[in-house]
Design a protein around this motif. Structure first.
Motif, mmCIF file in Angstrom:
data_model
loop_
_atom_site.group_PDB
_atom_site.id
_atom_site.type_symbol
_atom_site.label_atom_id
_atom_site.label_comp_id
_atom_site.label_asym_id
_atom_site.label_seq_id
_atom_site.Cartn_x
_atom_site.Cartn_y
_atom_site.Cartn_z
ATOM 1 N N PHE A 151 -74.523 9.612 10.792
ATOM 2 C CA PHE A 151 -73.776 8.724 12.904
ATOM 3 C C PHE A 151 -74.652 9.818 13.563
ATOM 4 N N LEU A 152 -75.321 9.658 14.941
ATOM 5 C CA LEU A 152 -75.771 10.352 15.436
ATOM 6 C C LEU A 152 -74.700 11.418 16.116
ATOM 7 N N THR A 153 -74.854 12.624 16.437
ATOM 8 C CA THR A 153 -74.360 13.990 17.246
ATOM 9 C C THR A 153 -75.109 13.442 18.619
ATOM 10 N N ARG A 154 -74.576 13.407 19.731
ATOM 11 C CA ARG A 154 -75.409 13.815 20.772
ATOM 12 C C ARG A 154 -75.517 15.168 21.458
ATOM 13 N N THR A 155 -76.502 15.891 22.172
ATOM 14 C CA THR A 155 -76.568 17.161 22.292
ATOM 15 C C THR A 155 -76.484 16.582 23.731
ATOM 16 N N LEU A 156 -76.622 15.526 24.608
ATOM 17 C CA LEU A 156 -77.065 15.549 25.570
ATOM 18 C C LEU A 156 -75.967 15.295 27.037
ATOM 19 N N LYS A 157 -75.581 15.543 27.705
ATOM 20 C CA LYS A 157 -74.949 15.018 28.749
ATOM 21 C C LYS A 157 -75.105 13.388 29.546
ATOM 22 N N PRO A 158 -74.123 12.652 29.671
ATOM 23 C CA PRO A 158 -74.318 10.568 29.950
ATOM 24 C C PRO A 158 -75.099 11.334 31.219
ATOM 25 N N PHE A 159 -76.358 10.167 31.330
ATOM 26 C CA PHE A 159 -76.362 9.827 32.481
ATOM 27 C C PHE A 159 -75.199 9.099 33.371
ATOM 28 N N GLU A 160 -74.870 9.104 34.721
ATOM 29 C CA GLU A 160 -74.478 8.729 35.032
ATOM 30 C C GLU A 160 -74.300 7.741 36.448
ATOM 31 N N VAL A 161 -73.610 6.902 37.157
ATOM 32 C CA VAL A 161 -74.183 6.003 38.021
ATOM 33 C C VAL A 161 -73.264 5.350 38.842
ATOM 34 N N LEU A 162 -71.541 6.327 38.320
ATOM 35 C CA LEU A 162 -70.703 6.606 39.446
ATOM 36 C C LEU A 162 -70.443 7.878 39.521
ATOM 37 N N ASP A 163 -70.285 8.585 40.892
ATOM 38 C CA ASP A 163 -68.891 9.695 41.629
ATOM 39 C C ASP A 163 -67.795 9.386 40.801
ATOM 40 N N GLU A 164 -67.194 10.758 41.055
ATOM 41 C CA GLU A 164 -65.769 10.655 40.504
ATOM 42 C C GLU A 164 -65.082 9.871 41.431
ATOM 43 N N GLU A 165 -65.353 9.851 43.223
ATOM 44 C CA GLU A 165 -64.568 8.707 43.792
ATOM 45 C C GLU A 165 -64.834 7.093 43.199
ATOM 46 N N GLY A 166 -66.531 6.707 42.950
ATOM 47 C CA GLY A 166 -66.335 5.932 42.169
ATOM 48 C C GLY A 166 -65.819 4.744 41.307
ATOM 49 N N LEU A 167 -65.845 6.289 40.265
ATOM 50 C CA LEU A 167 -65.047 5.810 39.085
ATOM 51 C C LEU A 167 -63.434 5.583 39.755
ATOM 52 N N SER A 168 -63.385 6.329 39.993
ATOM 53 C CA SER A 168 -60.951 6.552 41.108
ATOM 54 C C SER A 168 -61.399 5.066 40.932
ATOM 55 N N LEU A 169 -62.255 4.668 42.363
ATOM 56 C CA LEU A 169 -61.907 3.623 42.546
ATOM 57 C C LEU A 169 -62.475 1.860 41.950
ATOM 58 N N LEU A 170 -62.664 2.277 40.415
ATOM 59 C CA LEU A 170 -63.026 0.601 39.800
ATOM 60 C C LEU A 170 -61.468 0.853 38.945
ATOM 61 N N GLU A 171 -60.941 2.678 39.072
ATOM 62 C CA GLU A 171 -59.138 2.432 37.924
ATOM 63 C C GLU A 171 -58.972 1.456 39.577
ATOM 64 N N HIS A 172 -58.741 2.087 40.159
ATOM 65 C CA HIS A 172 -57.899 1.530 41.187
ATOM 66 C C HIS A 172 -57.911 0.214 41.351
ATOM 67 N N ASN A 173 -59.004 0.261 41.273
ATOM 68 C CA ASN A 173 -59.510 -1.188 41.387
ATOM 69 C C ASN A 173 -58.851 -2.147 40.044
ATOM 70 N N ALA A 174 -58.842 -1.925 39.053
ATOM 71 C CA ALA A 174 -58.695 -3.131 37.743
ATOM 72 C C ALA A 174 -56.926 -2.538 37.351
ATOM 73 N N ASP A 175 -55.555 -1.269 37.860
ATOM 74 C CA ASP A 175 -54.722 -1.241 38.000
ATOM 75 C C ASP A 175 -54.378 -2.338 39.089
ATOM 76 N N THR A 176 -55.127 -2.696 40.322
ATOM 77 C CA THR A 176 -54.786 -3.636 40.924
ATOM 78 C C THR A 176 -54.900 -5.045 40.096
ATOM 79 N N ILE A 177 -55.604 -5.031 39.707
ATOM 80 C CA ILE A 177 -55.584 -6.714 39.008
ATOM 81 C C ILE A 177 -54.509 -6.212 37.657
ATOM 82 N N LEU A 178 -53.750 -5.533 37.125
ATOM 83 C CA LEU A 178 -52.603 -5.116 36.101
ATOM 84 C C LEU A 178 -51.526 -6.151 37.012
ATOM 85 N N GLN A 179 -51.887 -4.782 38.127
ATOM 86 C CA GLN A 179 -50.463 -5.238 38.739
ATOM 87 C C GLN A 179 -50.182 -6.657 39.419
ATOM 88 N N GLU A 180 -51.104 -7.164 41.127
ATOM 89 C CA GLU A 180 -51.079 -8.334 40.340
ATOM 90 C C GLU A 180 -50.924 -9.645 40.789
#
Lengths: 513, 513
Positions: free
Chosen positions: B30-59
């Motif tokens: 298998f491949l063993t990666r040595t490079l950090k992944p490319f990110e398209v969202l920062d902490e704030e953006g990712l938290s927002l999506l997590e929050h929305n997923a929880d909203t969907i699951l709850q509501e």
């Protein structure tokens, strides 16, 4: 210096033409990136490569051949000059560049709405450069002509996805070598209103380009504006030759911008390893950029890197392989640290035709080009066969990839409309979104629309002739050329340009060099 | 659980076969990666999506249809169950998953040197999955057969660039729907020694897969080892149906791994916007993974995401466009934050044939696949026509891209040999590196060598028939199949497997569902 805001819409007739072809496309004069670049090396790794570049400049040095004035400038700045060999104390080249080279500058187009910003966080896409051959599906591969050249200038003018008219989009082999630069520069000025590149094949031709730009923009305009960007290649390894130094000096003296680009096929013009290619490229580029700053402090420079591998079996250059991609990412980071705009990448390939090889290879350079955060991208459309050929169909297919990049770099829309929580709430489990109010409100702009991909069913695609991508692209470039309308150009200016060209052409005999 | 170190070389006859085809290729399980992944969202953006997923699951909640046992498990864990609608308190699904789901696990292959690690920093590449049609240049497009299925298992076994035998590489339409899983699972077991996937089209077929695995690995082996990985898709939006729940439960009960994958064509099975597709995907995946943990705490789950756009003109799915690429990057980051392995990506395309469209589209998914740091990649080779077809030539061309990824993920070698300062010192300005000692010492391993690209001159390429990439690939898969030799399998085990299959096939009549 005219400062243009990004994403302004172009007006006038050309905008209406584009509107017909790309009703859904927002015309941007260049891309504004919102995403942090992908990095392949950390601080320690990048510092090591910088250290090695300084070691090369200090211990081995560069040769600046055939230009005593360049040697004088470098010696006066403190370099150690022995014959044509120039050695730089550690940090010296970097200091010279950082003292005066701009991080970001505007290249002004004759249509100010098409002016481009070179530097972060912007990306400017330009067409193929330098191919002696052209190819299309109807006539196969043949030498390029001035007619082909004009065609590619027109196609580049029409597409919303290239921001720059480029330079030698193909070699117009039917015009004498020592006069074709006049016809090429004129074509960019007459058939497009996007920014363009100048001739570098002789210092006199660079000066002709500057003279024509003074006619187009006004005599004094160039003193305070950058209107020409020109490609100056190192003769790697570690050599700057007299032709390129002459062009660099001519443009820098006129306050015009140069792309300072080492061109390294690893294994031939540099060692086979990526880290060595990076350090050597940085050393060569810093030497050239330092010279430009000594010629005229503040003249814009763009650091370039063109690196690929050599097939160790056939000796031919390869494209789209992983090693040059790693070099590209590292060089982009090194340019950011140096604080100058960076040029690299493109839709590069070794394939002879616009087939799957061409596309895989091109994407394997172009995707890193976008993710590395490169500022100026030559060869973004048309390149085939290691650059020997520009293909009409390949050009059209590459444009589509450039269009996709324009969407990708904007990142994810996190607005309330982008989050669309209400749409999910309203729909609930098991209900499709085709008719949802949110879908209807957004569907016209929700997705990038490919001009070249076929999404029809197998049956419909078969009924329509089972055309492959290249065959579909053939119809697109023909339709675009049929619909082309030139941007307006002041008649007196046009006549003055023509007069200059006729006078210059008459003043010396044709030559093949 | 057998732990295998990466980059171990495979031994035996198959290694010698591969050695003939890929003398230069280091076989990695298998491949063993040595490079950090490319990110398209920062902490704030990712938290927002997590929050929305929880909203969907709850509501809104998810529907778990036709499986009272699943509803009972979810209710016992604290979910709000109303009919088949299940709502989760904010954070509940995440807590259930994080309490017991492994971040990283081994899928054991019958050849332990082929066992794979699923999780960071590893990437496992597997072939195409689920196509009813196959295509090759000789016979065009036709329904797949068990012979085609075996061919793709053999080709996957032979290539060093795929690490996993996959599952339903194509649908063997010549075998009854309710019996073909037996022949498919047997083909993976007999014609390959790489890890494989199980049947999910009916809970009984999942149990047949488990029974066959017990014959192959030994009765008790599965209690402490994961030997089957199976693909369980949500019926998006927000529905888990009884067939998929049944398969998920059957595998989790047997301590086997499942890929829990929402399959969202934006505009149809979810809103048209990327942020909404991400939140919905996360909600659906968390619901499925939580259920798996309730069925058997610690049973491995891989979070999946399969998202693409819909052509709002033709209604057909599109591939290789920028929006799904952004979703892919964001989902990979969300899986990392959740702490489970992630599956997405591949060489996906809408094109009907292995042309430039196919390659551009595939690369526009596969390059993000590698840069996002995805752990398990289905459809890494062969996919055509939105998955309706697997192509023999496309398969070969994709393998080459997989090979390139294996080099890219290693990053830049910063060793002294990689830096090659002495080579630059020794050569000096203007001297080519073709004969340098450093070049000669490194050239055999310096560059990735493409199996499919043509780097010859235009003249030589023309003399050899001006073959495009697909035509060259046609010869490669035929040569590989001609050279195929099966890995050894214990005769008693093989007979026991055959006996099981014959007995099962005789125990119920053929059926088309």
């Amino acid at each position: 210096m005219t400062d243009t805001s990004p994403r302004r819409r172009a007006g006038g007739r050309d905008a209406r033409i584009a509107a017909r072809a790309h009703a859904h496309v927002e015309r941007q004069p260049f891309l504004t990136r919102t995403l942090k670049p992908f990095e392949v090396l950390d601080e320690e790794g990048l510092s090591l490569l910088e250290h090695n570049a300084d070691t090369i400049l200090q211990e081995v040095g560069l040769e600046f051949r055939g230009d005593p004035e360049a040697l004088r400038l470098l010696q006066d700045a403190g370099a150690d000059v022995q014959g044509v060999r120039v050695r730089f104390e550690r940090g010296m080249a970097r200091s010279i560049i950082q003292a005066t080279a701009p991080r970001l500058f505007t290249q002004v187009a004759r249509n100010p709405e098409r002016s481009v910003r070179l530097g972060d966080p912007y990306t400017v896409l330009a067409p193929n450069y330098g191919s002696p051959f052209v190819r299309d599906l109807d006539n196969g591969r043949r030498y390029g002509t001035i007619e082909d050249f004009r065609n590619f200038v027109k196609l580049t003018y029409m597409t919303p996805y290239l921001h720059h008219s480029g330079g030698t989009v193909c070699e117009p082999v039917d015009v004498a070598v020592n006069k074709r630069h006049l016809d090429m520069v004129y074509a960019h000025m007459r058939f497009s209103d996007k920014p363009f590149m100048g001739s570098v094949t002789h210092p006199d031709r660079a000066r002709d380009t500057v003279a024509m730009a003074r006619i187009l923009f006004g005599e004094d305009f160039l003193e305070t504006n950058h209107v020409i960007l020109s490609l100056v290649n190192a003769n790697s390894p570690l050599v700057w030759d007299s032709v390129m130094i002459g062009a660099l000096r001519a443009y820098a003296e006129a306050n015009q911008a140069v792309l300072v680009t080492p061109f390294i096929l690893a294994g031939a013009m540099g060692p086979v390893t990526a880290a060595a290619v990076c350090a050597q490229s940085l050393a060569e580029a810093m030497g050239g950029m330092a010279l430009a700053q000594l010629v005229r402090p503040g003249a814009p420079v763009v650091m370039g890197s063109f690196a690929s591998s050599l097939s160790m079996q056939s000796g031919a250059p390869t494209f789209g392989t992983p090693e040059p991609s790693l070099v590209l990412f590292a060089m982009a980071a090194l340019a950011r640290r140096l604080g100058v705009p960076f040029r690299s990448g493109g839709n590069l390939c070794a394939s002879k035709v616009a087939d799957a090889q061409a596309a895989y290879e091109s994407a394997a350079t172009f995707q890193p080009t976008i993710l590395a955060g490169i500022n100026f991208v030559l060869h973004a459309a048309g390149w085939l066969e290691g650059g020997l050929t520009i293909g009409y169909e390949k050009f059209i297919l590459d444009l589509d990839q450039c269009g996709m990049a324009s969407v990708f770099v904007k990142g994810i829309d996190l607005s309330e409309n982008g989050q669309a929580l209400d749409a999910i709430r309203d729909n609930g489990p098991g209900q499709h979104f085709l008719g949802s109010a949110h879908t209807l409100a957004n569907f016209e702009t929700a997705f990038y629309r490919s001009d070249t991909s076929d999404y029809n069913s197998f049956e419909q695609w078969s009924e329509e002739g089972a055309k492959d991508a290249a065959t579909r692209a053939n119809a697109i470039w023909k339709r675009m050329l049929a619909e082309y309308e030139a941007p307006p150009l002041d008649v007196a200016t046009d006549e003055a340009l023509m007069e200059f060209i006729i006078r210059r052409k008459a003043s010396f005999p044709d030559s093949d060099v």
